[in-house]
Design a protein around this motif. Structure first.
Motif, short mmCIF file in Angstrom:
data_model
loop_
_atom_site.label_atom_id
_atom_site.label_comp_id
_atom_site.label_asym_id
_atom_site.label_seq_id
_atom_site.Cartn_x
_atom_site.Cartn_y
_atom_site.Cartn_z
N VAL A 187 0.87 -1.18 0.00
CA VAL A 187 0.00 0.00 0.00
C VAL A 187 0.90 1.22 0.00
O VAL A 187 1.83 1.31 0.82
N GLU A 188 0.67 2.15 -0.91
CA GLU A 188 1.49 3.34 -1.05
C GLU A 188 0.60 4.55 -1.25
O GLU A 188 -0.31 4.54 -2.09
N LEU A 189 0.87 5.60 -0.50
CA LEU A 189 0.08 6.82 -0.54
C LEU A 189 0.22 7.57 -1.86
O LEU A 189 -0.74 8.12 -2.41
N GLN A 190 1.44 7.59 -2.40
CA GLN A 190 1.79 8.46 -3.52
C GLN A 190 1.56 7.76 -4.86
O GLN A 190 2.17 6.73 -5.16
N ALA A 191 0.66 8.32 -5.67
CA ALA A 191 0.32 7.71 -6.96
C ALA A 191 1.55 7.56 -7.85
O ALA A 191 1.71 6.56 -8.56
N TYR A 192 2.42 8.56 -7.85
CA TYR A 192 3.63 8.52 -8.68
C TYR A 192 4.49 7.31 -8.33
O TYR A 192 5.01 6.63 -9.21
N ALA A 193 4.65 7.03 -7.03
CA ALA A 193 5.46 5.89 -6.59
C ALA A 193 4.84 4.57 -7.02
O ALA A 193 5.56 3.63 -7.40
N VAL A 194 3.53 4.47 -6.96
CA VAL A 194 2.86 3.25 -7.39
C VAL A 194 3.14 2.97 -8.86
O VAL A 194 3.43 1.83 -9.25
N GLU A 195 3.11 4.00 -9.68
CA GLU A 195 3.40 3.83 -11.10
C GLU A 195 4.87 3.45 -11.32
O GLU A 195 5.18 2.58 -12.13
N LYS A 196 5.76 4.11 -10.57
CA LYS A 196 7.19 3.78 -10.70
C LYS A 196 7.48 2.36 -10.25
O LYS A 196 8.40 1.71 -10.76
N ALA A 197 6.72 1.86 -9.28
CA ALA A 197 6.95 0.52 -8.74
C ALA A 197 6.85 -0.55 -9.83
O ALA A 197 7.50 -1.60 -9.74
N LYS A 198 6.06 -0.27 -10.85
CA LYS A 198 5.89 -1.24 -11.93
C LYS A 198 7.19 -1.45 -12.71
O LYS A 198 7.34 -2.45 -13.41
N GLU A 199 8.13 -0.49 -12.59
CA GLU A 199 9.42 -0.64 -13.26
C GLU A 199 10.36 -1.57 -12.48
O GLU A 199 11.33 -2.08 -13.02
N TYR A 200 10.07 -1.77 -11.19
CA TYR A 200 10.99 -2.50 -10.31
C TYR A 200 10.48 -3.88 -9.91
O TYR A 200 11.26 -4.71 -9.46
N SER A 201 9.20 -4.11 -10.03
CA SER A 201 8.67 -5.41 -9.61
C SER A 201 7.46 -5.79 -10.45
O SER A 201 6.73 -4.93 -10.93
N GLN A 202 7.30 -7.09 -10.62
CA GLN A 202 6.14 -7.63 -11.31
C GLN A 202 5.50 -8.68 -10.40
O GLN A 202 6.14 -9.24 -9.51
N HIS A 203 4.21 -8.94 -10.64
CA HIS A 203 3.47 -9.95 -9.89
C HIS A 203 3.42 -9.63 -8.39
O HIS A 203 3.46 -10.53 -7.55
N VAL A 204 3.35 -8.34 -8.08
CA VAL A 204 3.15 -7.87 -6.71
C VAL A 204 1.86 -7.05 -6.70
O VAL A 204 1.60 -6.28 -7.62
N ASN A 205 1.06 -7.24 -5.67
CA ASN A 205 -0.23 -6.55 -5.56
C ASN A 205 -0.02 -5.17 -4.96
O ASN A 205 0.24 -5.05 -3.76
#
Length: 217
Positions: free
Chosen positions: A83-101
């Motif tokens: 769970v992440e507050l910042q929308a920008y970080a959630v989008e960036k997270a897709k560059e670093y991990s896959q198959h994570v909710n």
């Protein structure tokens, strides 16, 4: 629920800049930890949750771009949530991990049922919660955990405010494991705790702490 001053601060440009400064791929992330604390984060994690079954359900509150979740995934854990507050970080997270909710949301209102996770954790997140608001986020973490609360945070024996890049009221050091125990007397026990002095800042005596708490009631 009304946002706190800290949530508004981290949701804006400062939070976006923090994400850009602190986003790393796994190898660089491990190198940063080894240079800063003398151990990789993967090694620290293994000392605390390495014996858990790999199908344990784990939630990280304030996951930013998911580096900790990626590290847990690399260690073989399969049911990972952030769970992440910042929308920008959630989008960036897709560059670093896959198959994570990954879910955008607040730690003060976790969108999960009681005892849904085996482990609920934070990494450098409680330090940014105002002391008066800690009981609320801690209560949500304990509510969602079936068994463990796990954390890695700045440490001080007493809660201490720290100026953060010229800003007051956005960073604190504390004994967070003890604050959990104080908040939930008779409901948690300390399984393990370890202090990690900064290799790069040894003369000032700064330390971070990793702790594992278990629910007893």
């Amino acid at each position: 629920m009304t946002s706190t001053q800290q949530e508004e601060f981290w949701s804006g440009d400062f939070g976006r800049q923090y994400t850009d400064r602190n986003s790393r791929h796994l190898a660089e992330w491990n190198a940063f930890y080894e240079a800063t604390w003398g151990r990789t984060k993967l090694a620290m994690n293994a000392d605390f949750v390495g014996d858990l079954p790999r199908d344990a359900r784990i939630l990280e509150v304030g996951c930013n771009t998911g580096m900790q979740l990626k590290g847990l995934q690399d260690a073989g854990f399969q049911q990972l949530y952030g769970v992440e507050l910042q929308a920008y970080a959630v989008e960036k997270a897709k560059e670093y991990s896959q198959h994570v909710n990954l879910i955008q949301g607040s730690g003060f209102d976790l969108p999960f049922k009681d005892a849904f996770f085996d482990v609920v954790c934070t990494n450098g997140v409680l330090i940014h919660i105002a002391p008066a608001d800690l009981p609320r986020i801690m209560a949500e973490m304990v509510r969602c955990s079936r068994r463990y609360i796990w954390g890695f945070e700045y440490y001080a024996p007493a809660t201490t405010a720290v100026n953060y890049r010229g800003n007051e009221g956005f960073l604190w050091k504390a004994d967070y494991a003890q604050l959990f125990l104080d908040q939930f007397p008779g409901q948690l026990r300390l399984v393990k705790q370890e202090l990690y002095p900064y290799v790069t800042d040894a003369e000032r005596g700064n330390r971070d702490v990793m702790y594992l708490l278990e629910k007893t009631a």
